[in-house]
Design a protein around this motif. Structure first.
Motif: not given
Ligand code: MG
Ligand code: ADP
Length: 694
Positions: A195, A264, A273
């Motif tokens: 991520e 988001h 992210e």
């Molecule tokens: Mg995440």
């Protein structure tokens, strides 16, 4: 603008479908085998593939080709472009790209950091085609993913060791699952879903901040009136321009065959992210490089700037890269999946014991590889995990591990069953609950079917972290196999082994609040290292346990590791040097002149007012004048001090111990001046403008 993912996905990638269509059947089959199992690539095969690849790339508009590689340390991949144009006999230009061009390249490696591995005069470096990672066309260039090594065969990149660690964990993993009767598995793969966090600001503001341009983070800046205290940004609605930017990023990444899924807003203002669906770790490494690259270039096209630095702004959260990691066999068994009754699942419990042993043994190394200069500003600062490595197991597993450590007999181990979430509203469905809650404060957290290594810095390659994780598991698996293979009573021996290893390594498990002060005290009691700065963690690259593990598994040699240690230390010193010089530059050329002009204007206002009316109250001006002048003097003094010190230091440790405090001493008066001096006079965009006016 809406895009059909299914239509565009992978359209710029020389993937299996394209190979099937364009290669002779035998070659296609040979390629599939090579991609899956590895082996020697013959020049004959490379010639055929190169021809098809060239034709395909030219149809896609490519004019050049390049070998993409990831030199150690440099976050975004390196590339050197060669055009297809060649002048064969007769003088007519033809597009040329041979099997040899595909297989090997020789960029001059002398300018990359070498950590003493070689002298500039002996700097031959080779790039070798990584058959398993598909080529692609990006911005008119055919890009061929490669591994990068020196004339002497030392790896110079982040990928080669990762590939070797994949082999090591596969070999050990297959041996491991064989013990439990899985005879069909031929491979164990490591999977990663990184991520990626980042900040987006306006490009104009970016270009007017020399600290962002040179150092990637702000080195001065008073806090904005609003920070992240309202937490109204996290998962908040996207601003239109950000939504457009993200849509563009998604489309480009889909075309490159990268399965980006979630996008988001993150906690800090201006922070976001992006996460792809997890993939085998070598593919995840390549795609994470591309994600970072596309984020940066797309931001520029949209009049924005993408900041990948770990701590672009003081006072609000910085960025990390959560590395979701798991191990799975090629016949579909995820080794980190607890199943319905983990308390009875011997294989899973043994995996867990091995993991505890591995993380405890290599905790310092994990700390060192996950981090970089920028991450020092985050770790332990109530926004990221502390600098202490520990494992979070969650309620269900935590309870089982506790019971094992306490000596509860195997057939009496508890297993709280995964419940349902009943919100008590008749129109809302009853949802199955996850077996673990989230623990955002843990650096190494179990999240149901994977571990999330949450310490990784946002701008670094995920290569090193996964190289270490794969290798440490390979080592622990091998040790377990040595002890258990051929045991007379395998089940009993395994249970004993699990109990022994979990007891020995119980201190690495911590299920509480990692942000709390109590944990720091408790960790010290347990003897867990708490390395606040990476400078102290870097020597772990060549600690005896590291050398032994990597050499035994054939992942990295002492020479390579020593070089990496030196490169990391040089990088630290180099980056802090740039930061210090940038501060000196900004203070002398921007802040001090601006404050002088401000002080002048206040002074002339005073005399103008007094001239007009001698009894006028100019105490406010006077107060400002006195305050600003004294801060100005403090700034000048701190500036002189920093200038002097920067000339005297050279090692990473000196930069940390001497330069960082001198930088802080210069920042303090300038930040305070920012709250006094009027906006007209202030020479650079403010925190508020950068974070909120996007
Ligand atoms: Mg995440
Ligand atoms: P979070 O809720 O932790 O923010 P995200 O959905 O943002 O989760 O990202 C989770 C990441 O973990 C994704 O990249 C996802 O594909 C990855 N992931 C899921 N399962 C596994 C697995 N078994 N192994 C490795 N990565 C996984």
């Amino acid at each position: 603008m809406s895009v059909n993912v299914a239509e565009v996905f992978g359209q710029d990638v020389f993937n299996e479908a394209v190979m099937k269509e364009r290669l002779p059947e035998v070659t296609y089959k040979q390629m599939l085998k090579l991609m899956d199992e590895g082996g020697e690539v013959t020049l004959e095969l490379a010639d055929i593939v190169a021809k098809a690849m060239k034709e395909w790339a030219i149809e896609k508009g490519a004019t050049h080709y390049t070998h993409i590689f990831q030199p150690y340390i440099v976050s975004i991949g390196a590339e050197k472009h060669d055009s297809f144009a060649d002048i064969p006999e007769g003088g007519k230009i033809e597009n040329s790209f041979s099997g040899k061009d595909l297989m090997m390249g020789e960029p001059d490696a002398s300018s990359f950091p070498s950590g003493g591995l070689r002298a500039t005069c002996a700097a031959r470096g080779y790039t070798a085609w990584d058959v398993a990672s598909p080529a692609y066309v990006k911005d008119g260039i055919l890009c061929i993913p490669t591994a990068f090594c020196s004339y002497t065969g030392d790896s110079l990149d982040t990928k080669t060791p990762l590939l070797k660690s994949c082999d090591a964990v596969s070999k050990a993993g297959v041996r491991f699952v064989r013990m439990f009767g899985n005879l069909d598995a031929k491979k164990v793969r490591s999977y990663v879903g990184p991520e990626q966090e980042y900040f987006i600001i306006n490009r104009e503001n970016y270009l007017r901040r020399p600290d962002l341009v040179y150092a990637g983070r702000t080195l001065f800046g008073a806090p904005a009136p609003k920070g992240q205290e309202m937490e109204d940004q996290y998962f908040g609605p996207l601003k239109t321009n950000i939504a457009e930017f993200m849509a563009d990023v998604d489309e480009q990444l889909w075309k490159l065959g990268i399965t980006v899924k979630t996008q988001h807003n993150e906690v800090a203002p201006g922070q976001h992210e992006i996460a792809p669906i997890f993939a085998p770790s070598d593919a995840a490494l390549d795609s994470n490089f591309l994600v970072m690259d596309v984020l940066k270039s797309t931001a520029t096209e949209h009049g924005l700037a993408c900041l990948l630095h770990e701590k672009p702004f003081a006072g609000v959260n910085g960025s990390g890269k959560h590395n979701n990691w798991s191990l799975g066999t090629d016949n579909g068994v995820n080794l980190f999946k607890p199943g319905k009754e983990p308390n009875k699942n011997l294989q899973f419990l043994l995996v867990l014991a091995c993991l505890m042993e591995a993380v405890k043994k290599h905790s310092l190394l994990l700390r060192a590889v996950a981090s970089n200069t920028g991450n020092d500003h985050r770790l332990g600062a109530n926004e990221a995990p502390p600098a202490i490595i520990s494992i979070y197991m969650g309620d269900q597993l935590g309870e089982i591990v506790d019971a094992i450590v306490a000596g509860v007999p195997f057939d009496e181990l508890p297993c709280s069953h995964v419940g349902v979430l009943d919100l008590g509203v008749s129109t809302l469905p009853v949802l199955p609950k996850d077996p673990t809650d989230r623990n955002r404060t843990s650096p190494f957290a179990f999240t149901g079917n994977r571990f999330e290594f949450r310490m990784v810095a946002s701008s670094v390659s995920i290569g090193d972290a996964n190289t270490v994780m794969n290798s440490m598991m390979a080592e622990a698996f091998n040790k377990a196999c040595d002890a258990l293979e051929g045991a007379e009573d395998f089940e009993k021996a395994t249970i004993d082994y699990i109990y022994k290893v979990m007891k020995e390594n119980k201190d690495i498990v911590f299920n509480g609040d990692g942000y709390s002060d109590e944990w720091v005290v408790e960790a010290e009691k347990r003897g867990l290292p708490n390395m606040k700065t990476i400078v102290d963690a870097i020597p772990a690259y060549t600690s005896p346990s590291t050398l032994e593990m990597f050499e035994k598994l054939g992942v990295m040699t002492e020479r390579e590791l020593t070089a990496r240690r030196e490169i990391k230390l040089e990088e630290y010193a180099g980056l802090i040097n740039i930061e210090a010089r940038t501060m000196i530059d900004m203070a002398s050329k921007l802040y001090i002149p601006a404050v002088i002009s401000f002080v002048n204007s206040v002074a002339s206002s005073m005399s103008t007012v007094k001239g007009a009316y001698a009894q006028a109250d100019t105490s406010a001006q006077q107060e400002i004048l006195v305050k600003a002048s004294s801060l100005l003097a403090e700034t000048q003094k701190a500036l002189d001090d920093l200038k002097e010190k920067v000339e005297q230091v050279s090692t990473a440790k000196e930069y940390h111990d001497i330069i960082l405090p001198a930088m802080a001493a210069l920042r303090a008066p300038v930040d305070e001046l920012e709250t006094i001096v009027d906006r007209e006079h202030w020479p650079v965009p403010t925190y508020g403008e950068m974070m909120f006016e996007v």
